[in-house]
Design a protein around this motif. Sequence first.
Motif, PDB file in Angstrom:
ATOM      1  N   ASP A  34       2.757   2.324  -9.537  1.00 13.85           N
ATOM      2  CA  ASP A  34       1.775   1.250  -9.661  1.00 13.85           C
ATOM      3  C   ASP A  34       1.051   1.152  -8.325  1.00 13.85           C
ATOM      4  OD1 ASP A  34       0.269  -1.021  -9.933  1.00 13.85           O
ATOM      5  OD2 ASP A  34       1.957  -2.364 -10.381  1.00 13.85           O
ATOM      6  N   ILE A  35      -0.206   1.584  -8.271  1.00 10.84           N
ATOM      7  CA  ILE A  35      -0.905   1.647  -6.988  1.00 10.84           C
ATOM      8  C   ILE A  35      -1.138   0.272  -6.387  1.00 10.84           C
ATOM      9  CG2 ILE A  35      -2.033   3.835  -7.540  1.00 10.84           C
ATOM     10  CD1 ILE A  35      -4.576   2.270  -8.143  1.00 10.84           C
ATOM     11  N   THR A  36      -0.992  -0.789  -7.167  1.00 15.68           N
ATOM     12  CA  THR A  36      -1.156  -2.145  -6.638  1.00 15.68           C
ATOM     13  C   THR A  36       0.143  -2.691  -6.056  1.00 15.68           C
ATOM     14  OG1 THR A  36      -0.649  -3.207  -8.771  1.00 15.68           O
ATOM     15  CG2 THR A  36      -2.953  -2.597  -8.341  1.00 15.68           C
ATOM     16  N   ASN A  37       1.245  -1.961  -6.252  1.00 19.42           N
ATOM     17  CA  ASN A  37       2.551  -2.418  -5.772  1.00 19.42           C
ATOM     18  C   ASN A  37       3.073  -1.437  -4.731  1.00 19.42           C
ATOM     19  OD1 ASN A  37       5.151  -3.270  -5.325  1.00 19.42           O
ATOM     20  ND2 ASN A  37       5.741  -3.331  -7.486  1.00 19.42           N
ATOM     21  N   PRO A  38       3.079  -1.808  -3.434  1.00 21.76           N
ATOM     22  CA  PRO A  38       3.502  -0.871  -2.384  1.00 21.76           C
ATOM     23  C   PRO A  38       4.953  -0.441  -2.495  1.00 21.76           C
ATOM     24  CG  PRO A  38       3.256  -3.089  -1.500  1.00 21.76           C
ATOM     25  CD  PRO A  38       2.701  -3.120  -2.886  1.00 21.76           C
ATOM     26  N   PHE A  39       5.778  -1.176  -3.242  1.00 21.07           N
ATOM     27  CA  PHE A  39       7.187  -0.826  -3.367  1.00 21.07           C
ATOM     28  C   PHE A  39       7.421   0.290  -4.383  1.00 21.07           C
ATOM     29  CE2 PHE A  39       7.149  -5.224  -1.843  1.00 21.07           C
ATOM     30  CZ  PHE A  39       7.940  -5.099  -0.712  1.00 21.07           C
ATOM     31  N   THR A  40       6.366   0.734  -5.060  1.00 24.39           N
ATOM     32  CA  THR A  40       6.511   1.828  -6.026  1.00 24.39           C
ATOM     33  C   THR A  40       6.018   3.158  -5.468  1.00 24.39           C
ATOM     34  OG1 THR A  40       4.322   1.527  -7.044  1.00 24.39           O
ATOM     35  CG2 THR A  40       6.138   0.160  -7.875  1.00 24.39           C
ATOM     36  N   TYR A  41       5.649   3.184  -4.178  1.00 22.08           N
ATOM     37  CA  TYR A  41       5.131   4.405  -3.564  1.00 22.08           C
ATOM     38  C   TYR A  41       6.286   5.285  -3.078  1.00 22.08           C
ATOM     39  CZ  TYR A  41       0.258   2.805  -3.433  1.00 22.08           C
ATOM     40  OH  TYR A  41      -1.010   2.402  -3.768  1.00 22.08           O
ATOM     41  N   ASN A  42       6.159   6.587  -3.308  1.00 23.05           N
ATOM     42  CA  ASN A  42       7.115   7.560  -2.790  1.00 23.05           C
ATOM     43  C   ASN A  42       6.359   8.686  -2.097  1.00 23.05           C
ATOM     44  OD1 ASN A  42      10.042   6.974  -3.716  1.00 23.05           O
ATOM     45  ND2 ASN A  42       8.808   6.575  -5.547  1.00 23.05           N
ATOM     46  N   ASP A  43       6.933   9.171  -0.991  1.00 24.27           N
ATOM     47  CA  ASP A  43       6.348  10.299  -0.270  1.00 24.27           C
ATOM     48  C   ASP A  43       6.880  11.607  -0.845  1.00 24.27           C
ATOM     49  OD1 ASP A  43       4.855   8.750   1.501  1.00 24.27           O
ATOM     50  OD2 ASP A  43       6.569   8.469   2.832  1.00 24.27           O
ATOM     51  N   TRP A  44       5.977  12.578  -0.994  1.00 27.86           N
ATOM     52  CA  TRP A  44       6.323  13.898  -1.501  1.00 27.86           C
ATOM     53  C   TRP A  44       5.791  14.962  -0.553  1.00 27.86           C
ATOM     54  CZ3 TRP A  44       8.896  15.234  -6.136  1.00 27.86           C
ATOM     55  CH2 TRP A  44       9.272  14.146  -6.928  1.00 27.86           C
ATOM     56  N   GLY A  45       6.355  16.147  -0.651  1.00 24.91           N
ATOM     57  CA  GLY A  45       5.877  17.266   0.148  1.00 24.91           C
ATOM     58  C   GLY A  45       5.833  18.535  -0.675  1.00 24.91           C
TER      59      GLY A  45
END
Length: 621
Positions: free
Chosen positions: A133-144
């Motif tokens: 959810d781009i409006t919720n910063p707690f749903t962001y994950n970093d990928w490589g």
Amino acid sequence: MKLNHISLFISLSIILLTLSSVKSSIIFEENQPLSAEILRVFNIDCYDDNTMVVRIVRKDPSKFHCFEEYLSIRTIYPNGTVKGFDLPSDTLNMQNMQPFNFCIPPKYSKANPLRFYPIKKNFLFITYAEADDITNPFTYNDWGIVIDLDGVIHSKIKLGPSDENGGIQQIVETVNIFPTGHPLETVATMDGGYALIYPNNTGLTGSKTISTTPLTPQFGIYFLLLGYEKGITQGPFVLYQTLTPINVLLLDCDFTYVGVGQTCIIIANSTQSDKTFIKIDFLSSGTVYNITTFQNINVTDYSIQSLRYGGYFTYYLVRNSDKKNFNIYGYILDYYEEGNSWSLLTTDLYKIEGERDHGYSILHINTTIPKIGDVIDPSETKFLIIKYYNKIILSPNRNITILQDDGTSHGIIRQITSISDNNGEFVKYIDDSTIEITVIDSTFNQPNAKYYILIDNGFVKNRNYQEPIISIQNSGWSFITKNTGSVSSKFNLKKKFKEVVNSTDIDGKVQLTTDGTSYFKSIKHDKIKRKEFFDNLRLELAKAIPVSSERITTSGRHQIDTTVSLEQYILSINIKKAKNKGERSVNSIAEDLNTLIKNKLITVIGSGSYSNYLDHEYGYE
């Protein structure tokens, strides 16, 4: 969005600021897509061999602070050759690379979720974020993703949750370093760990001062030490403090290429007009051993970077009167912070510590034997000798590796040497600043071949500071073996490589260790696994010599060695005679195989999945 090319070309001029006294430039013509937006160089990084990697972007006029959704990478090699790739949005969407990765966060104008890092030669590590959810910063994950310089994606890995509130995701724990300010910098330390470095205005909340106690620090630069694979966090430690609050405009940290440890460069201001440059030198242990500050002129947009051959490069942008273009100006700063102003387009960079540079890509090594570019006689090359500028001590479990150049980026490993409890005395001191490394007979076993040396960071430490020293990570220290016709007559390299066609095959034997015997006994009645064992062992031995795999064969038979107290198996390993003129004789292959096995702790025999089971005391008979 696919890139639709038309016949219009534009010129992208990139000035190659090579670290030499000669200025060079390159003009590269880019196909102009349907968009008429101007090309911009957004990021530049480089490999240790001075190959540059450039990311180019075009602004998306339909979005605020965003680029067009494609990844364009250009690689500029030291000889001026340019190659590159463009990954369009449909390819990136397959990796779930969402559109916000092509935008710049409003809170921090120099940040971008999509970043690249040169890693192993010919590969890049691309990092980006995914959000449920781009409006919720707690749903962001970093990928490589790992991608090569042709644009081929090789792997993808999840790095962990993104966190904008000061949390740093580590392998085993999350480290909270609240409160912090921007920017947050991460630097690898010379002991193999990491340091997280951040500013903290302890006396500020907005524009109001909290503490009025005299002599109470109002600002500090702090750092945490994270031990690699240790799960240990140390700190926070203080790098720098002031009695007045200041704003950090830029924070950049890196290895110290000339001295020891790590260096942080900070650009900060306490007023709108005054800017302070702060240089902090510190060790992997957390000890700060030098701080230097100086004032500079009123310019709004700075960037700074350490130079490999000494000093620092800082540059800034000034918009032209036409409001469309920028002039780029910069300073080369030496260790006494005396700036020489220059125009990026007309003035060369130079090596401040150039007299220490002898071609090894680092400034800690004075001389070596062999020297760079030497033509060596294997009969007379029994040692490598390295003389450092400063007094050093050897570090355990750090390697010096001898490789044969096979035209690939990884080479053929011939010998891996370190100081440890079980690999003998292959590395010794000559004096306080000089070491010698014993070379075994099988190492330089190819005539007219190029060999090069790699040295792990931290192979030696600075004796005074007890700090690991940066070492040789590319093929700069290289040399060539003589042709067989010019090799000393007392050495048998002529014999090894003379044209041998009529030699007979050798039926030889190797012995398994007790662990190897136990494993072989567990599979010997399984025909498939037994054949797999012999086939893989044969291939590993051929690669280690190196010789064509067809010349190493086996009957697949084994016998029990009755001369030892513990049960050990002896296996059949045979060497086929040469079929063509110029191929190696069976005797020379047998000699090298025996040497490799007997010294398996410093050769690839010891790291093979199957060859590691061979008994080094038995060798090849």
